[in-house]
Design a protein around this motif. Structure first.
Motif, PDB file in Angstrom:
ATOM      1  N   LEU A 188      67.160  -0.208  -5.980  1.00 28.46           N
ATOM      2  CA  LEU A 188      65.986   0.292  -5.250  1.00 28.46           C
ATOM      3  C   LEU A 188      65.692  -0.674  -4.431  1.00 28.46           C
ATOM      4  CD1 LEU A 188      63.114   1.713  -5.101  1.00 28.46           C
ATOM      5  CD2 LEU A 188      62.488   0.112  -6.775  1.00 28.46           C
ATOM      6  N   HIS A 189      65.510  -0.366  -3.148  1.00 24.88           N
ATOM      7  CA  HIS A 189      65.231  -1.541  -2.066  1.00 24.88           C
ATOM      8  C   HIS A 189      63.767  -1.689  -1.846  1.00 24.88           C
ATOM      9  CE1 HIS A 189      69.474  -1.466  -2.184  1.00 24.88           C
ATOM     10  NE2 HIS A 189      69.430  -2.580  -1.397  1.00 24.88           N
ATOM     11  N   MET A 190      63.126  -2.861  -1.139  1.00 20.38           N
ATOM     12  CA  MET A 190      61.977  -3.153  -0.881  1.00 20.38           C
ATOM     13  C   MET A 190      61.510  -2.112   0.167  1.00 20.38           C
ATOM     14  SD  MET A 190      61.271  -4.561  -3.448  1.00 20.38           S
ATOM     15  CE  MET A 190      59.429  -5.102  -3.042  1.00 20.38           C
ATOM     16  N   ARG A 191      62.228  -1.422   1.147  1.00 17.33           N
ATOM     17  CA  ARG A 191      62.016  -0.679   2.294  1.00 17.33           C
ATOM     18  C   ARG A 191      61.091   0.523   1.537  1.00 17.33           C
ATOM     19  NH1 ARG A 191      67.838   0.357   2.099  1.00 17.33           N
ATOM     20  NH2 ARG A 191      68.184  -1.465   2.811  1.00 17.33           N
ATOM     21  N   HIS A 192      61.236   0.662   0.500  1.00 11.86           N
ATOM     22  CA  HIS A 192      60.531   2.107  -0.047  1.00 11.86           C
ATOM     23  C   HIS A 192      58.971   1.667  -0.501  1.00 11.86           C
ATOM     24  CE1 HIS A 192      63.929   4.302  -0.054  1.00 11.86           C
ATOM     25  NE2 HIS A 192      64.655   3.387  -0.606  1.00 11.86           N
ATOM     26  N   PHE A 193      58.636   0.224  -0.087  1.00  9.41           N
ATOM     27  CA  PHE A 193      57.363  -0.385  -0.462  1.00  9.41           C
ATOM     28  C   PHE A 193      56.761  -0.794   0.876  1.00  9.41           C
ATOM     29  CE2 PHE A 193      59.526  -0.834  -4.426  1.00  9.41           C
ATOM     30  CZ  PHE A 193      58.673  -0.218  -5.371  1.00  9.41           C
ATOM     31  N   ALA A 194      55.309  -0.767   0.912  1.00 13.88           N
ATOM     32  CA  ALA A 194      54.700  -1.214   2.065  1.00 13.88           C
ATOM     33  C   ALA A 194      53.965  -2.529   2.077  1.00 13.88           C
ATOM     34  CB  ALA A 194      53.605  -0.042   2.746  1.00 13.88           C
ATOM     35  N   ASP A 195      53.996  -3.265   3.271  1.00 15.13           N
ATOM     36  CA  ASP A 195      53.656  -4.521   3.298  1.00 15.13           C
ATOM     37  C   ASP A 195      51.902  -4.418   2.528  1.00 15.13           C
ATOM     38  OD1 ASP A 195      53.215  -7.384   3.903  1.00 15.13           O
ATOM     39  OD2 ASP A 195      51.983  -6.755   5.646  1.00 15.13           O
ATOM     40  N   GLY A 196      51.800  -5.391   1.611  1.00 18.15           N
ATOM     41  CA  GLY A 196      50.431  -5.389   1.080  1.00 18.15           C
ATOM     42  C   GLY A 196      50.186  -4.609  -0.241  1.00 18.15           C
ATOM     43  N   ASP A 197      51.159  -3.967  -0.641  1.00 17.19           N
ATOM     44  CA  ASP A 197      51.144  -3.018  -1.842  1.00 17.19           C
ATOM     45  C   ASP A 197      50.903  -3.695  -3.118  1.00 17.19           C
ATOM     46  OD1 ASP A 197      51.567  -0.862  -0.535  1.00 17.19           O
ATOM     47  OD2 ASP A 197      53.541  -0.374  -1.387  1.00 17.19           O
ATOM     48  N   THR A 198      50.293  -3.215  -3.972  1.00 16.96           N
ATOM     49  CA  THR A 198      50.427  -3.844  -5.063  1.00 16.96           C
ATOM     50  C   THR A 198      51.280  -3.257  -6.222  1.00 16.96           C
ATOM     51  OG1 THR A 198      48.035  -4.473  -5.011  1.00 16.96           O
ATOM     52  CG2 THR A 198      48.778  -4.312  -7.406  1.00 16.96           C
ATOM     53  N   ILE A 199      52.018  -3.912  -6.795  1.00 21.74           N
ATOM     54  CA  ILE A 199      53.162  -3.224  -7.554  1.00 21.74           C
ATOM     55  C   ILE A 199      52.935  -3.601  -9.185  1.00 21.74           C
ATOM     56  CG2 ILE A 199      55.547  -2.764  -7.882  1.00 21.74           C
ATOM     57  CD1 ILE A 199      55.963  -3.716  -4.911  1.00 21.74           C
ATOM     58  N   ASP A 200      53.110  -2.660 -10.039  1.00 23.67           N
ATOM     59  CA  ASP A 200      52.894  -2.891 -11.447  1.00 23.67           C
ATOM     60  C   ASP A 200      54.230  -2.695 -11.755  1.00 23.67           C
ATOM     61  OD1 ASP A 200      50.244  -3.350 -11.418  1.00 23.67           O
ATOM     62  OD2 ASP A 200      49.770  -1.038 -11.795  1.00 23.67           O
ATOM     63  N   VAL A 201      54.648  -3.811 -12.982  1.00 24.07           N
ATOM     64  CA  VAL A 201      56.180  -3.865 -13.480  1.00 24.07           C
ATOM     65  C   VAL A 201      55.834  -3.827 -14.997  1.00 24.07           C
ATOM     66  CG1 VAL A 201      58.266  -4.854 -13.163  1.00 24.07           C
ATOM     67  CG2 VAL A 201      56.901  -4.946 -11.220  1.00 24.07           C
ATOM     68  N   GLU A 202      56.279  -3.106 -15.574  1.00 24.34           N
ATOM     69  CA  GLU A 202      56.259  -2.991 -17.083  1.00 24.34           C
ATOM     70  C   GLU A 202      57.565  -2.885 -17.729  1.00 24.34           C
ATOM     71  OE1 GLU A 202      52.482  -0.875 -18.290  1.00 24.34           O
ATOM     72  OE2 GLU A 202      52.780  -0.175 -16.364  1.00 24.34           O
ATOM     73  N   PRO A 203      57.678  -3.373 -18.995  1.00 20.10           N
ATOM     74  CA  PRO A 203      58.797  -3.243 -19.874  1.00 20.10           C
ATOM     75  C   PRO A 203      58.800  -1.699 -20.152  1.00 20.10           C
ATOM     76  CG  PRO A 203      57.290  -4.137 -21.037  1.00 20.10           C
ATOM     77  CD  PRO A 203      56.743  -4.219 -19.737  1.00 20.10           C
ATOM     78  N   TRP A 204      60.283  -1.212 -20.549  1.00 23.13           N
ATOM     79  CA  TRP A 204      60.245  -0.029 -21.297  1.00 23.13           C
ATOM     80  C   TRP A 204      59.396   0.088 -22.176  1.00 23.13           C
ATOM     81  CZ3 TRP A 204      62.332   1.649 -17.162  1.00 23.13           C
ATOM     82  CH2 TRP A 204      63.758   1.850 -17.223  1.00 23.13           C
ATOM     83  N   ARG A 205      58.583   1.203 -22.637  1.00 18.16           N
ATOM     84  CA  ARG A 205      57.675   1.329 -23.802  1.00 18.16           C
ATOM     85  C   ARG A 205      58.154   2.254 -24.775  1.00 18.16           C
ATOM     86  NH1 ARG A 205      54.809  -3.438 -24.094  1.00 18.16           N
ATOM     87  NH2 ARG A 205      53.485  -3.588 -22.415  1.00 18.16           N
ATOM     88  N   ALA A 206      58.606   1.916 -25.855  1.00 19.14           N
ATOM     89  CA  ALA A 206      58.903   2.764 -26.982  1.00 19.14           C
ATOM     90  C   ALA A 206      59.062   1.966 -28.425  1.00 19.14           C
ATOM     91  CB  ALA A 206      60.429   3.650 -26.718  1.00 19.14           C
ATOM     92  N   ALA A 207      58.733   2.718 -29.451  1.00 16.58           N
ATOM     93  CA  ALA A 207      58.722   1.713 -30.692  1.00 16.58           C
ATOM     94  C   ALA A 207      60.181   1.542 -30.863  1.00 16.58           C
ATOM     95  CB  ALA A 207      58.325   2.940 -31.752  1.00 16.58           C
ATOM     96  N   ALA A 208      61.193   2.205 -30.622  1.00 15.71           N
ATOM     97  CA  ALA A 208      62.724   1.698 -30.745  1.00 15.71           C
ATOM     98  C   ALA A 208      63.020   0.780 -29.877  1.00 15.71           C
ATOM     99  CB  ALA A 208      63.408   3.165 -30.788  1.00 15.71           C
ATOM    100  N   PHE A 209      62.406   0.531 -29.043  1.00 13.88           N
ATOM    101  CA  PHE A 209      62.861  -0.339 -28.005  1.00 13.88           C
ATOM    102  C   PHE A 209      61.681  -1.814 -27.997  1.00 13.88           C
ATOM    103  CE2 PHE A 209      64.963   2.478 -24.728  1.00 13.88           C
ATOM    104  CZ  PHE A 209      66.067   2.879 -25.421  1.00 13.88           C
ATOM    105  N   PRO A 210      61.760  -2.419 -28.960  1.00 14.54           N
ATOM    106  CA  PRO A 210      60.916  -3.552 -28.888  1.00 14.54           C
ATOM    107  C   PRO A 210      61.038  -4.301 -27.898  1.00 14.54           C
ATOM    108  CG  PRO A 210      62.527  -3.631 -30.699  1.00 14.54           C
ATOM    109  CD  PRO A 210      62.537  -2.381 -30.175  1.00 14.54           C
ATOM    110  N   VAL A 211      59.886  -5.105 -27.489  1.00 13.71           N
ATOM    111  CA  VAL A 211      60.029  -6.039 -26.376  1.00 13.71           C
ATOM    112  C   VAL A 211      60.565  -7.273 -26.835  1.00 13.71           C
ATOM    113  CG1 VAL A 211      58.577  -7.345 -24.736  1.00 13.71           C
ATOM    114  CG2 VAL A 211      58.133  -5.060 -24.903  1.00 13.71           C
ATOM    115  N   VAL A 212      61.536  -7.966 -26.120  1.00 16.35           N
ATOM    116  CA  VAL A 212      62.170  -9.382 -26.393  1.00 16.35           C
ATOM    117  C   VAL A 212      61.382 -10.358 -25.909  1.00 16.35           C
ATOM    118  CG1 VAL A 212      64.105 -10.695 -26.350  1.00 16.35           C
ATOM    119  CG2 VAL A 212      64.498  -8.228 -27.026  1.00 16.35           C
TER     120      VAL A 212
END
Lengths: 244, 663, 247
Positions: free
Chosen positions: C85-109
């Protein structure tokens, strides 16, 4: 000697049960199997709804037709079956199907909610409206069924409630504002439920294939539309005076 | 160990650092390779090998590090035989090893096309393609085993491309005249790896393989001269543990990431083989690195890695640059007469299809002349305009659609309308740990398979041969030869408190402590980039004495600066990717020095190693067989101290060395 | 371009986590999303702060290591992996939320890193053909109809990244599991273990705590490799067939 043989076979049986209890119970305990139970029970209910609708359209042909149809229903299978037996068989069957559908839905939903305990901070719209409303739609329909039975089967809450006169009882229901509201909301819920449910059942039972997806979705939409419109035509008929 | 190191043994006038003052040790002889007709040798070796009784195999433990094609195949095969396997990978799952990224295909001498292919022809092509720097015995075995690999993979359910009759499809590849490359669209490596991974997963589930994902080997444990275990760090908990066994197999891939920018995975690293080298395993031909001509050029300083595009693109694309240096016009604005289709001009017989090393060097030359295109002038055009005009856009799309899509996703340029820009990139390393015919290193009990060893490809690897070698080693060669080692060397268990175990553990923990506690101001990545640039400039596509000498002077200084200025945030008790990275960069800083020394000492051009001093009158690479027809195996003597060179002389009985010519 | 990031930070599996805000500047539109995170991490490390942990390896979209939910979408707005995924798909000044996969079977390390070993156990329960090395028949002994080979390939493309689970409101692994079942069950080589395979793999999938399928289709929409939704139907078919056959 005899004892020896039976103990060997018993052991063999035990070993086999150990490995795989029984496929039916294994399937029921698996998400895929339980989902298949939902699909089959859902399809049976859908089939019932189609018959139910066709019968109900007798409302448009006057009290004699409607009440005659209701009477005929109780004579199906005679003389092999006694009077009303057919109706009771269908009722018991439907109760079993509704319970199976509901229990598996409940168990699967609990499991699904446990499988995704943390929500994303960044929420966004997911899936279609029909898909997202399956659970609440199901609950609404369950409540509706209870009301519907109390209204037109046991007549407990029906304003008129005269056995053997469904035509008049239906008119009575749709002469109250709340009767109309409950019924219309429920029929919209039925439509949404079928729209996702029919396609979903096909997917669950493995009937979907790469080239068949659009046909199945189209059929689901068609069924949902026909059933909703068909059922709604009755209160609308009453309201507009077409049925009186 | 280091034999005579008199001044007469030194090469060239390379007195820049003490390090280049290497000594010459005893010649190496591969004692395991049988003699006799080359086609009989593998059969003989297998028959002469001692076997371990199936009932006793469970009592032997083998450590396998890495889960790529070689490691995954070896772990599964050894476990199937009945050995107890303990396996490691740094990734979160064995399925992610970088073999997965191989695109093109896998060679096998099946001759399904009836086009004259045979085991002997594959053997011949591979020895010649390797520019006569590989062993005939090994290469012949590889060609023999190639046919079994395809059978094995098909039986595993690997979805190779098929024709309408249901039989396997093949295609031709890089400079070979037969169609012997089996493929699964552009994802052959992925499919083969998943086959091995699935076989391995079956053994893991069955309890025969104890799998440690997210665990990185940080040292080798050598007890009484034999490899008996490893020190590994659990990357999640930070726990450093020792694991003991009867033999250790390294399947940890190549060291291309020394260059920072390469087509290797970001976390691919040389630590396992370098640690083994420090513990006594000789490192062979470290300067033999392969540079792939068709990669997407870097877009800027942020670039973290390079992406390869299958070289099949050269079948229909024409490579050119502007005739004039500094021509900054858009490609469409440059008229035909002002374009230089330099490969077609210089190599009319092969044109755009010259071997990888030649295409790469030619690109570098035109860029050095200031005729390169794109950002920084580091690129050449790969133009499909003619192919589209000739075949139609649909046909081009059918053939290369996925590659065009990938190019467009990365560069945001549409290759149907404007020519692609490509540039060479580090792709594969032919060098690696020295191994004998049994794939055993100079440390008894330590085996190296796949890209981690030096064998089979000589100075240049042919396309679609890496997958073949990894699987040959893992499925068929190692399981046969390891048997022999285990049968001949019944081992007493090593006590946990053995001083050698203790010492290895201490070395690792001390180093981690040093990295974590240093109060510096530079990140591991900043050193890695600097080292990579230096290597690319001086030990990349073209090498010369002055540049290599300069690099050999710079590397120790950089290494000293690393240990003085490194800063690793966080603790060692949790997942700490900076720490992992720093530890790998520290090893790269040592390996790079050996690579430069090897490149400096090999004053000939061969395969991927091009010394500017050694070329023909026409400017082509010139091999010097009288002086350099040997494998250079280096023995470690200490960080920054001159290593000892052991030569293994190469003899050619079947394929006689000739100078390659593609003009 | 300049961006505002909100990134999930969590020190360890048992620690509490929270979204943390960072500003990054000088981002080139040619950067991949991971290179943008590299830029952030170099800055953090330069300040002596701990970089954001995230899984990544090949950075070519094939190893399946990387995976993060970007603005509520698995792998972000394009149908590809986060590394592609390249940053050209976002615009200057954007707010981007980044989170881990969420699932009970995929606990966060840690931070954006999750434990996906459940996938390995699903494969280990039956996602293979039992063919020990050396026991294979000649490759051309069994021709495979091209259609079957194509179906197998289409499903074998799965990279095991877990985006399907992350996107599913039920944290279901049906798309992942079905891809392997359909890959192997479409081939003659996979036929002898056909029933056993699907029963075991579905059993393991359930045992890992993944949710069931409610046919929302989110998984197939998120899948960077385009594993199709009908693969789930095909697995259901295989499962019910195995139950009917009584094996």
């Amino acid at each position: 000697m005899h004892g020896g043989v039976s103990s060997v076979s018993a052991m063999a049986l035990v070993t086999r049960t150990d490995r795989r209890p029984s496929l039916v119970s294994l399937a029921w305990r698996s998400t895929v199997g339980k989902k298949a139970v939902m699909a089959v029970s859902g399809l049976i209910m859908l089939l019932y709804l189609v018959g139910h609708l066709v019968g109900n359209l007798n409302m448009f042909f006057g009290p004699d037709e409607m009440n005659g149809y209701a009477h005929w229903l109780r004579t199906i299978g005679e003389p092999f079956l006694k009077h009303s037996w057919f109706v009771w068989i269908v009722r018991f069957g439907l109760v079993a199907v509704v319970v199976a559908h509901g229990v598996s839905a409940y168990q699967l939903s609990r499991r699904d909610i446990r499988a995704r305990p943390v929500k994303y901070a960044h929420q966004r719209q997911r899936a279609s409206y029909a898909t997202r409303t399956m659970r609440w739609g199901g609950v609404i329909l369950a409540l509706f069924i209870v009301w519907h039975l109390l209204d037109l089967t046991t007549h407990t809450v029906n304003p008129r409630g005269e056995a053997g006169h469904p035509y008049e009882n239906v008119l009575a229901t749709f002469s109250t504002w709340y009767g109309n509201v409950i019924y219309i909301v429920a029929m919209l819920a039925v439509g949404l439920h079928i729209r996702h449910g029919f396609w979903s059942a096909a997917q669950t039972l493995g009937a979907n294939r790469p080239g068949r997806d659009r046909i199945l979705k189209g059929t689901a939409n068609g069924l949902a539309l026909v059933l909703t419109a068909g059922f709604l035509s009755i209160p609308i008929g009453v309201m507009t005076g077409v049925v009186s | 160990m280091a034999a005579d190191s008199g001044p007469s043994q030194k090469t060239e006038a390379t007195q820049a650092t003490d390090y280049a003052d290497y000594a010459l040790g005893e010649p190496l002889v591969d004692t395991k390779a049988p003699d006799g007709p080359v086609a009989e040798r593998w059969k003989r070796r297998r028959f002469e090998a001692k076997l371990v009784n199936p009932a006793n195999r469970r009592k032997h433990t083998v450590i396998v590090v890495g889960t790529g094609l070689a490691g995954g195949a070896a772990g599964a095969s050894l476990a199937e035989q009945g050995y107890r396997v303990i396996q490691f990978c740094y990734q979160d799952s064995p399925r992610r090893a970088h073999s997965i990224a191989a695109q093109g295909g896998i060679n096998a001498a099946k001759n399904y096309r009836n086009d004259g292919d045979s085991v002997h022809r594959l053997f011949y092509d591979t020895v010649k393609g390797g520019d006569f720097r590989s062993r005939e015995s090994n290469v012949h075995r590889l060609a023999e085993v190639s046919v079994e690999i395809i059978d094995q993979c098909v039986a595993q359910g690997v979805p190779f491309a098929r024709e309408y009759g249901g039989l396997l499809d093949t295609r031709s590849f890089g400079g070979v005249q037969v169609s012997r490359t089996f493929y699964a669209r552009g994802q052959t490596g992925q499919q083969l790896l998943l086959g091995a991974y699935q076989a391995l997963s079956r053994q893991i589930a069955g309890g025969s393989v104890e799998m440690h994902p997210r665990t990185e080997m940080l040292d080798l444990i050598v007890v009484d001269g034999r490899a008996r275990g490893i020190v590994a760090r659990d990357l999640v908990t930070g726990r450093v543990d020792t694991h003991l066994a009867d033999a250790v197999v390294l399947a940890t891939g190549g060291y291309g990431n020394v260059f920072y920018l390469s087509t290797n995975a970001k976390n691919s690293n040389a630590s396992a083989i370098w640690r083994a080298h420090r513990r006594g395993a000789h490192f062979a031909n470290p300067c033999f690195t392969q540079i792939h001509p068709t990669c997407i050029p870097r877009a800027g300083d942020h670039q973290s890695k390079l992406t390869l595009m299958s070289e099949s693109l050269r079948n229909d694309g024409r490579i050119w640059v502007p005739k004039a240096a500094g021509d900054e016009r858009a490609p469409s604005a440059i008229p035909e007469g002002e374009r230089d289709y330099y490969l077609e001009r210089q190599y009319p017989a092969f044109g755009n299809l010259v071997p990888r090393d030649i295409a790469s060097r030619a690109a570098k030359n035109v860029c050095d002349e200031g005729r390169g295109v794109g950002p920084g002038g580091q690129g050449v055009y790969l133009d499909f305009a003619d192919a589209i005009a000739r075949l139609g856009r649909d046909a081009v799309e059918a053939k290369y659609g996925n590659l065009f899509e990938m190019y467009e996703r990365i560069t945001a340029e549409n290759p149907y309308e404007a020519p692609m820009r490509i540039y060479p990139a580090i792709h594969y390393t032919m060098g690696g740990l020295w191994v004998d015919y049994d794939l055993q290193t100079t440390v008894p009990g330590l085996f190296a398979i796949g890209e981690a060893n030096f064998s089979d490809h000589g100075a240049n690897r042919l396309g679609a041969s890496a997958l073949m070698q990894g699987l040959a080693d893992g499925y068929f060669v190692l399981p046969a030869t390891l048997n022999d080692y285990l049968a001949r060397h019944p081992h007493e268990p090593v006590p946990d408190r053995h001083p050698a175990v203790h010492e290895a553990l201490g070395t690792v923990t001390d180093r981690l402590y040093q990295l974590l506690s240093n109060q510096g101001d530079r990140t591991p990545d900043s050193f890695h980039r600097e080292l990579g640039e230096l290597l690319w400039d001086e030990c990349g596509m073209a090498r010369n004495e002055a540049g290599l000498t300069k690099a050999l002077a710079r590397i120790p200084a950089l290494r000293e600066e690393f240990w003085r200025r490194i800063r690793v945030p966080g603790s060692g008790e949790t997942l700490n990717q900076s720490l992992e990275n720093a530890n790998r960069v520290a090893d790269h800083l040592e390996l790079a020095e050996l690579m430069c020394l090897d490149a400096l000492h090999r004053a000939e051009s061969c395969g991927g190693h091009f010394r500017e001093e050694s070329r023909t009158d026409g400017g082509e690479a010139e091999r010097r067989d009288e002086e350099f027809s040997y494998v250079a195996a280096w023995e470690f003597t200490g960080t920054g101290t001159p290593p000892v060179l052991h030569r293994e002389q190469l003899t050619f009985e079947y394929v006689h060395p000739t100078q390659r010519s593609y003009t | 371009m300049n961006l505002h990031l909100r990134v999930w930070r969590q020190q360890g599996p048992d620690a509490d986590g929270a979204m943390a805000a960072y500003d990054v500047s000088g981002i080139s539109p040619d950067m991949s999303f991971l290179e943008m995170l590299d830029t952030l991490n170099e800055e953090l490390a330069g300040r002596g702060e701990e970089p954001v942990a995230f899984d990544h390896d090949c950075r070519e979209g094939i190893c399946g290591a990387c995976g993060m939910v970007i603005n509520g979408q698995a792998h972000g707005p394009e149908r590809t992996t986060a590394c592609q995924l390249h940053m050209r798909h976002f615009a200057d000044g954007d707010t981007i939320d980044v989170e881990p996969w969420r699932a009970a079977a995929f606990p966060v390390v840690k931070d954006l890193v999750v434990d996906r070993s459940a996938f390995d156990r699903i494969i280990g329960s039956g996602g293979y053909v039992s063919v020990p090395t050396g026991s294979a028949p000649e490759a051309h002994a069994t021709p495979v109809p091209k259609a079957a080979a194509d179906t197998a390939f289409e499903n074998a493309e799965c990279i095991g990244c877990g985006a399907c689970v992350a996107a599913c409101p039920n944290g279901s692994a049906m798309l992942f599991t079905s891809a392997k079942v359909v890959h192997l069950n479409s081939l003659p080589q996979g036929a002898p273990e056909r029933e056993e395979r699907v029963l075991s793999m579905v059993g393991q999938m359930d045992a890992e705590g993944f949710g069931g399928c409610t046919n929302t289709g989110e998984c197939a929409t998120a899948c960077p490799k385009g594993i199709p939704l009908p693969s789930i139907a095909a697995m259901n078919r295989e499962y019910l067939r195995a139950v009917r056959k009584g094996r």
